[in-house]
Design an enzyme around this catalytic site. Structure first.
Site, PDB file in Angstrom:
ATOM      1  N   GLN A  27       0.812  -1.229   0.000  1.00 52.45           N
ATOM      2  CA  GLN A  27       0.000   0.000   0.000  1.00 52.45           C
ATOM      3  C   GLN A  27       0.845   1.279   0.000  1.00 52.45           C
ATOM      4  OE1 GLN A  27      -2.436   0.212   3.511  1.00 52.45           O
ATOM      5  NE2 GLN A  27      -3.584   2.003   2.858  1.00 52.45           N
ATOM      6  N   ASP A  49       7.380  -5.913  13.354  1.00 55.33           N
ATOM      7  CA  ASP A  49       6.780  -7.212  13.054  1.00 55.33           C
ATOM      8  C   ASP A  49       6.677  -7.449  11.548  1.00 55.33           C
ATOM      9  OD1 ASP A  49       5.315  -9.601  14.041  1.00 55.33           O
ATOM     10  OD2 ASP A  49       3.674  -8.732  12.882  1.00 55.33           O
ATOM     11  N   TYR A  54       3.801 -11.523   4.034  1.00 52.58           N
ATOM     12  CA  TYR A  54       3.404 -10.124   3.797  1.00 52.58           C
ATOM     13  C   TYR A  54       3.955  -9.658   2.447  1.00 52.58           C
ATOM     14  CZ  TYR A  54       1.968  -9.945   8.737  1.00 52.58           C
ATOM     15  OH  TYR A  54       1.360 -10.185   9.952  1.00 52.58           O
ATOM     16  N   TRP A 209      -2.437  -8.111  17.454  1.00 53.93           N
ATOM     17  CA  TRP A 209      -2.565  -7.491  16.119  1.00 53.93           C
ATOM     18  C   TRP A 209      -3.933  -6.845  15.886  1.00 53.93           C
ATOM     19  CZ3 TRP A 209      -6.042  -9.601  12.479  1.00 53.93           C
ATOM     20  CH2 TRP A 209      -6.371 -10.952  12.575  1.00 53.93           C
ATOM     21  N   LEU A 212      -6.859  -1.654  16.003  1.00 51.48           N
ATOM     22  CA  LEU A 212      -7.943  -0.778  15.530  1.00 51.48           C
ATOM     23  C   LEU A 212      -8.905  -1.527  14.610  1.00 51.48           C
ATOM     24  CD1 LEU A 212      -6.054   2.594  14.773  1.00 51.48           C
ATOM     25  CD2 LEU A 212      -7.577   2.065  16.702  1.00 51.48           C
ATOM     26  N   ALA A 213      -8.829  -2.862  14.601  1.00 55.21           N
ATOM     27  CA  ALA A 213      -9.680  -3.660  13.702  1.00 55.21           C
ATOM     28  C   ALA A 213      -9.599  -3.091  12.280  1.00 55.21           C
ATOM     29  CB  ALA A 213     -11.117  -3.706  14.201  1.00 55.21           C
ATOM     30  N   GLN A 292      -0.900   9.229  11.112  1.00 58.41           N
ATOM     31  CA  GLN A 292      -1.595   8.181  11.885  1.00 58.41           C
ATOM     32  C   GLN A 292      -0.668   7.637  12.966  1.00 58.41           C
ATOM     33  OE1 GLN A 292      -2.460   5.292   8.855  1.00 58.41           O
ATOM     34  NE2 GLN A 292      -4.410   6.229   8.281  1.00 58.41           N
TER      35      GLN A 292
HETATM   36  P1  NDP Z   1      -4.764  -1.784  12.969  1.00 60.32           P
HETATM   37  O1  NDP Z   1      -5.989  -2.523  13.266  1.00 60.32           O
HETATM   38  O2  NDP Z   1      -4.322  -0.786  13.980  1.00 60.32           O
HETATM   39  O3  NDP Z   1      -4.945  -1.093  11.547  1.00 60.32           O
HETATM   40  C1  NDP Z   1      -3.972  -0.205  11.056  1.00 60.32           C
HETATM   41  C2  NDP Z   1      -4.560   0.586   9.915  1.00 60.32           C
HETATM   42  O4  NDP Z   1      -5.629   1.421  10.396  1.00 60.32           O
HETATM   43  C3  NDP Z   1      -3.556   1.542   9.303  1.00 60.32           C
HETATM   44  O5  NDP Z   1      -2.727   0.907   8.366  1.00 60.32           O
HETATM   45  C4  NDP Z   1      -4.477   2.583   8.712  1.00 60.32           C
HETATM   46  O6  NDP Z   1      -5.103   2.017   7.558  1.00 60.32           O
HETATM   47  C5  NDP Z   1      -5.526   2.732   9.807  1.00 60.32           C
HETATM   48  N1  NDP Z   1      -5.137   3.657  10.876  1.00 60.32           N
HETATM   49  C6  NDP Z   1      -4.135   3.521  11.776  1.00 60.32           C
HETATM   50  N2  NDP Z   1      -4.109   4.552  12.633  1.00 60.32           N
HETATM   51  C7  NDP Z   1      -5.127   5.355  12.298  1.00 60.32           C
HETATM   52  C8  NDP Z   1      -5.609   6.573  12.832  1.00 60.32           C
HETATM   53  N3  NDP Z   1      -5.028   7.152  13.891  1.00 60.32           N
HETATM   54  N4  NDP Z   1      -6.687   7.146  12.245  1.00 60.32           N
HETATM   55  C9  NDP Z   1      -7.279   6.562  11.173  1.00 60.32           C
HETATM   56  N5  NDP Z   1      -6.862   5.410  10.617  1.00 60.32           N
HETATM   57  C10 NDP Z   1      -5.798   4.799  11.184  1.00 60.32           C
HETATM   58  O7  NDP Z   1      -3.520  -2.770  12.787  1.00 60.32           O
HETATM   59  P2  NDP Z   1      -3.154  -3.775  11.565  1.00 60.32           P
HETATM   60  O8  NDP Z   1      -4.352  -4.482  11.075  1.00 60.32           O
HETATM   61  O9  NDP Z   1      -2.314  -3.040  10.600  1.00 60.32           O
HETATM   62  O10 NDP Z   1      -2.257  -4.795  12.367  1.00 60.32           O
HETATM   63  C11 NDP Z   1      -1.030  -4.356  12.959  1.00 60.32           C
HETATM   64  C12 NDP Z   1       0.049  -5.370  12.684  1.00 60.32           C
HETATM   65  O11 NDP Z   1      -0.292  -6.613  13.269  1.00 60.32           O
HETATM   66  C13 NDP Z   1       0.297  -5.716  11.209  1.00 60.32           C
HETATM   67  O12 NDP Z   1       1.066  -4.760  10.550  1.00 60.32           O
HETATM   68  C14 NDP Z   1       1.013  -7.031  11.337  1.00 60.32           C
HETATM   69  O13 NDP Z   1       2.349  -6.822  11.674  1.00 60.32           O
HETATM   70  C15 NDP Z   1       0.259  -7.675  12.495  1.00 60.32           C
HETATM   71  N6  NDP Z   1      -0.814  -8.576  12.016  1.00 60.32           N
HETATM   72  C16 NDP Z   1      -0.694  -9.900  12.290  1.00 60.32           C
HETATM   73  C17 NDP Z   1      -1.624 -10.807  11.864  1.00 60.32           C
HETATM   74  C18 NDP Z   1      -1.433 -12.257  12.192  1.00 60.32           C
HETATM   75  O14 NDP Z   1      -2.193 -13.097  11.666  1.00 60.32           O
HETATM   76  N7  NDP Z   1      -0.490 -12.611  13.007  1.00 60.32           N
HETATM   77  C19 NDP Z   1      -2.800 -10.395  11.089  1.00 60.32           C
HETATM   78  C20 NDP Z   1      -2.876  -8.970  10.879  1.00 60.32           C
HETATM   79  C21 NDP Z   1      -1.927  -8.108  11.352  1.00 60.32           C
HETATM   80  P3  NDP Z   1      -5.508   2.835   6.225  1.00 60.32           P
HETATM   81  O15 NDP Z   1      -4.335   2.826   5.339  1.00 60.32           O
HETATM   82  O16 NDP Z   1      -6.609   1.998   5.687  1.00 60.32           O
HETATM   83  O17 NDP Z   1      -5.888   4.220   6.661  1.00 60.32           O
END
Ligand code: NDP
Length: 327
Positions: A27, A49, A54, A209, A212-213, A292
């Protein structure tokens, strides 16, 4: 920054860490990835992480280039990879938790990340086809070789983690130190119910992980606008459908009112709520924009505002608190 022990282990991880799922190598540009890691490291984040799956390995390549260029002392950061989903190739022995793939995937991750060892190495999902002792042994071979320092699981059931611990004990090997589960205001069962015995009896650590869903708990989707977000990425229709489900949006709208009353952004309220749980060793933040991440990194100031009364109001509004089951 606050540092917490990774479960009962000696390792200290920053309570806020940074992940790369969907962002690095996909992205966002490499320049933004570099900015994000710099902002995080300067704020005291010590855990980054990653996973073989990925962006089919590209996320590790991007992170590896940044780690090399930044020249941070190796002992000042903790970096992870995860094995299970495979990287760019998905042949029969290029996925899963067989000894062959666990060891080959580790070697490949070390190359992509340009490091001599991984601090944390996760089994990204359970592999129902591979005997658990084969995976436990494979992890212990890597530990003995100094290629990994701690190993753990991600999205395993309590019973599967218990089995890995029992097998390791029986064979005099080292069992899993940490689990990486989803944990946020909408997904609470594993952390607050299923794993309680593992925390109390085995000192399991957690690297949670999607706090913020996937951005839903920042409140930004209540208007229905998904422009410039991960929900518009190719192949993410499943995530879009899940994130924009009416019942979830309704809960978030209600929570937004509480955040407004407290004069807080909903993102910070939601993140601070995760950190209140002492069984969270580190909360992995995701971000596609510097603003963010900068906002999210200030969340520690907000934690003390979440009094028992506020926590109770949140429970009532969300209706997601698990009913404790007898173990
Ligand atoms: P979040 O649920 O926190 O989502 C992060 C996303 O939310 C950002 O990329 C952005 O997306 C949006 N965002 C973040 N901060 C803000 C804000 N302040 N205001 C508005 N929008 C915001 O976490 P992730 O889902 O990214 O998970 C975090 C990490 O956990 C991953 O990077 C990975 O390392 C790990 N992970 C592990 C998994 C596993 O199966 N083990 C599965 C999933 C994640 P946008 O670009 O859409 O704005």
């Amino acid at each position: 920054m606050e540092y917490r022990r990774l479960g009962k282990s000696g390792l200290q991880v920053s309570s806020l860490s940074l992940g790369s799922w969907l962002t690095f190598g996909n992205q966002i540009s490499d320049k933004v990835a570099d900015e994000l890691m710099g902002i995080a490291y300067d704020a005291g984040v010590n855990f980054f992480d990653n996973a073989e799956g990925y962006a089919e390995g590209r996320s590790e390549i991007v992170m590896g280039k940044i780690l090399k260029a930044q020249k941070w002392a190796r002992e000042s950061f903790v970096v992870s990879s995860k094995v299970f989903f495979g990287a760019e190739n998905k042949g029969p022995n290029q996925m899963g938790l067989s000894r062959k793939h666990v060891i080959e995937a580790c070697n490949a991750a070390l190359k992509r990340l340009q490091v001599d060892y991984l601090d944390l190495y996760f089994c990204h999902r359970p592999d129902k086809q591979t005997p658990i002792d084969e995976t436990v042994w494979a992890m212990n071979i890597l530990l003995q070789q100094g290629k990994i320092l701690y190993w753990g699981t991600s999205e395993w059931s309590a019973a599967e983690i218990m089995e890995a611990i029992a097998v390791a004990k029986q064979l005099n090997l080292i069992g899993p130190t940490m689990e990486q589960p989803q944990y946020n205001l909408l997904e609470r069962n594993k952390l607050e119910n299923e794993y309680l015995h593992l925390f109390e009896t085995h000192g399991l650590g957690t690297t949670i992980w999607s706090p913020l869903a996937s951005g839903l708990l920042s409140g930004k989707y209540t208007t229905g606008d998904t422009k410039n977000t991960r929900l518009e990425l190719k192949g993410m229709e499943w995530l879009k459908n899940k994130t924009l489900a009416a019942d979830r949006l309704k809960k978030v709208e209600d929570l937004q009112k509480l955040a407004d009353k407290m004069n807080l952004s909903l993102a910070k309220l939601s993140l601070a709520w995760c950190l209140k749980n002492p069984n969270v060793s580190t909360m992995i933040l995701g971000a596609s924009k510097s603003a963010q991440l900068k906002e999210n990194l200030t969340v520690l100031e907000v934690v003390p505002l979440l009094t028992d009364k506020v926590m109770e109001s949140i429970d009532k509004l969300m209706g997601t608190k698990p009913v404790l089951s007898a173990f």
